[in-house]
Design a protein around this motif. Sequence first.
Motif, short mmCIF file in Angstrom:
data_model
loop_
_atom_site.label_atom_id
_atom_site.label_comp_id
_atom_site.label_asym_id
_atom_site.label_seq_id
_atom_site.Cartn_x
_atom_site.Cartn_y
_atom_site.Cartn_z
N THR A 49 41.41 -50.47 -31.49
CA THR A 49 41.65 -50.49 -30.09
C THR A 49 40.94 -49.44 -29.44
O THR A 49 40.22 -50.19 -28.21
CB THR A 49 43.34 -49.61 -30.00
N ALA A 52 37.93 -50.61 -29.04
CA ALA A 52 36.94 -51.91 -28.27
C ALA A 52 38.06 -51.65 -26.59
O ALA A 52 37.29 -52.39 -25.68
CB ALA A 52 38.14 -53.42 -28.85
N VAL A 53 39.03 -50.78 -26.58
CA VAL A 53 38.68 -50.15 -25.23
C VAL A 53 38.00 -50.14 -24.49
O VAL A 53 36.98 -49.57 -24.63
CB VAL A 53 40.45 -49.29 -25.29
N LEU A 62 42.69 -51.13 -17.95
CA LEU A 62 42.23 -50.81 -19.95
C LEU A 62 42.01 -52.73 -20.16
O LEU A 62 43.12 -52.88 -20.45
CB LEU A 62 42.99 -50.02 -20.53
N ASP A 63 41.36 -52.40 -21.29
CA ASP A 63 41.60 -54.22 -21.60
C ASP A 63 40.22 -54.00 -22.73
O ASP A 63 39.93 -52.71 -22.37
CB ASP A 63 40.82 -55.05 -20.92
N THR A 64 40.29 -55.11 -23.13
CA THR A 64 38.97 -55.23 -24.37
C THR A 64 38.16 -55.91 -24.21
O THR A 64 36.74 -56.13 -25.08
CB THR A 64 40.09 -55.98 -26.06
N HIS A 69 41.13 -59.20 -19.11
CA HIS A 69 41.69 -60.83 -18.94
C HIS A 69 42.08 -61.66 -17.31
O HIS A 69 42.24 -62.55 -17.40
CB HIS A 69 43.02 -60.51 -19.47
N MET B 1 48.42 -58.68 -22.02
CA MET B 1 48.27 -57.64 -21.68
C MET B 1 47.08 -56.30 -21.84
O MET B 1 47.93 -55.66 -22.69
CB MET B 1 49.12 -56.20 -21.14
N GLY B 2 45.79 -56.64 -21.19
CA GLY B 2 45.16 -55.97 -22.26
C GLY B 2 44.11 -55.87 -23.10
O GLY B 2 43.95 -55.45 -24.44
N GLY B 3 45.22 -57.32 -23.63
CA GLY B 3 43.49 -57.96 -25.09
C GLY B 3 45.22 -57.60 -25.86
O GLY B 3 45.56 -56.66 -26.12
N GLU B 5 44.21 -56.09 -29.14
CA GLU B 5 44.30 -55.35 -30.07
C GLU B 5 45.51 -54.03 -28.98
O GLU B 5 46.16 -53.69 -30.32
CB GLU B 5 43.06 -54.53 -29.28
N ILE B 6 45.24 -54.25 -28.13
CA ILE B 6 46.25 -53.20 -27.56
C ILE B 6 47.34 -53.70 -27.60
O ILE B 6 48.45 -52.86 -28.07
CB ILE B 6 46.08 -53.14 -25.74
N LEU B 9 49.08 -52.72 -30.82
CA LEU B 9 48.90 -51.12 -31.08
C LEU B 9 50.49 -51.13 -30.64
O LEU B 9 51.77 -50.23 -31.53
CB LEU B 9 47.64 -50.65 -30.53
N LEU B 32 44.91 -44.48 -24.78
CA LEU B 32 44.08 -45.04 -24.18
C LEU B 32 43.17 -44.70 -23.28
O LEU B 32 41.97 -44.85 -22.59
CB LEU B 32 44.52 -46.78 -23.79
N PRO B 35 40.13 -42.75 -25.16
CA PRO B 35 39.81 -43.17 -26.87
C PRO B 35 39.51 -41.59 -27.72
O PRO B 35 39.43 -41.54 -28.68
CB PRO B 35 39.18 -44.21 -26.59
N LEU B 39 42.80 -40.72 -28.86
CA LEU B 39 43.43 -41.81 -29.36
C LEU B 39 42.39 -41.78 -30.76
O LEU B 39 42.74 -41.98 -32.25
CB LEU B 39 42.74 -43.34 -28.79
#
Lengths: 198, 198
Positions: A49, A52-53, A62-64, A69, B1-3, B5-6, B9, B32, B35, B39
């Motif tokens: 994460t 990717a974030v 915040l997204d990847t 999206h 929500m946010g991809g 990976e998120i 997590l 996040l 990072p 993170l």
Amino acid sequence: MGGQEIEQLIRLLGRLPGFGPRSARRVALYLLRDPQGRLLPLARALERTGAAVRTCSTCGTLDTVDPCHICADPLRDHGLVCVVETVGDLWALERAGVHWGVYQVLGGTLSPLAGMGPEDLNVDSLLRRVESGEVREVILALGATVEGAATMHWLMDALGQHAGVVVSRVAQGVPMGGALDVLDDGTLAAALGARRPA
Amino acid sequence: MGGQEIEQLIRLLGRLPGFGPRSARRVALYLLRDPQGRLLPLARALERTGAAVRTCSTCGTLDTVDPCHICADPLRDHGLVCVVETVGDLWALERAGVHWGVYQVLGGTLSPLAGMGPEDLNVDSLLRRVESGEVREVILALGATVEGAATMHWLMDALGQHAGVVVSRVAQGVPMGGALDVLDDGTLAAALGARRPA
């Protein structure tokens, strides 16, 4: 206790919001009891994460991926922008599934005491979107706090210069399932003031 | 929500003890938002600890070396073994700094209902240490529960076959700073029964 790696892990866990030394030790022990099944999967999820974030250059969430999206979704109404303070607020609205437009995440509120001025808010991309003519309505979904109200008024001024854009704000009142006798005076006054025919 | 990976997590964080979906999202957002500073250091601490953690083959505690820091310490009294249920109990005693001997971590208590029999407890290394003649006293520091009491009696039987080893147990009574009127009947009875000349 258990070597410096373990102590360092407990120290880092203890800095998380809502954590104290006791809960940090509890979580560390839980993870250490099963390194393969618990600790390493969490480490890898954090690593992935963290790599990717990114922050959406359109709305600021915040997204990847960038655009996020939501901003990249052609099925969402890009003419309807909901302005929120934080990514957490955006997540709450998405969980509720009540907004089919897009968002603008300010990243905070105006707060002279905390040194937050208009230049610290993520509004440029909102104004650009409004100027481009693609925005029909801006919904202000800010917290019912002094700072939220100040930010709302400042935004209404800034957006008011653009004719043809409707600026609205979320309603205040009695929360669903809420009993009146536990509500504060401000909420009661707002709920009475905004009364509608039954 | 946010991809994904998120989301993954947040799912993993939500499984930690004391966590719900809300606190998992809160901690994820906190991490996040920074990072590099929050993170990734946590990810690396978890990775390092996961690679380093091992169970002490002498006492059963978790450490990054085997034998653990305590068992390897020549300044500790290896003739005085304190038996505890969990690594968390050992950490509590170490934080208090009240035991200068070594430990034996059982990893649980006898509990027929939970399917925990004597063979599931980490006692072999304790009995070996007692047989080797290096142990002078075994202190049973088990919880004041039905399971703790059952485990204590079973251990007293097992250790009683070794002449020359004193088996003691921690005292029960009024906790420091505790008011009598909030204590349960069992604690009050134990405190009265174990009264000493003032």
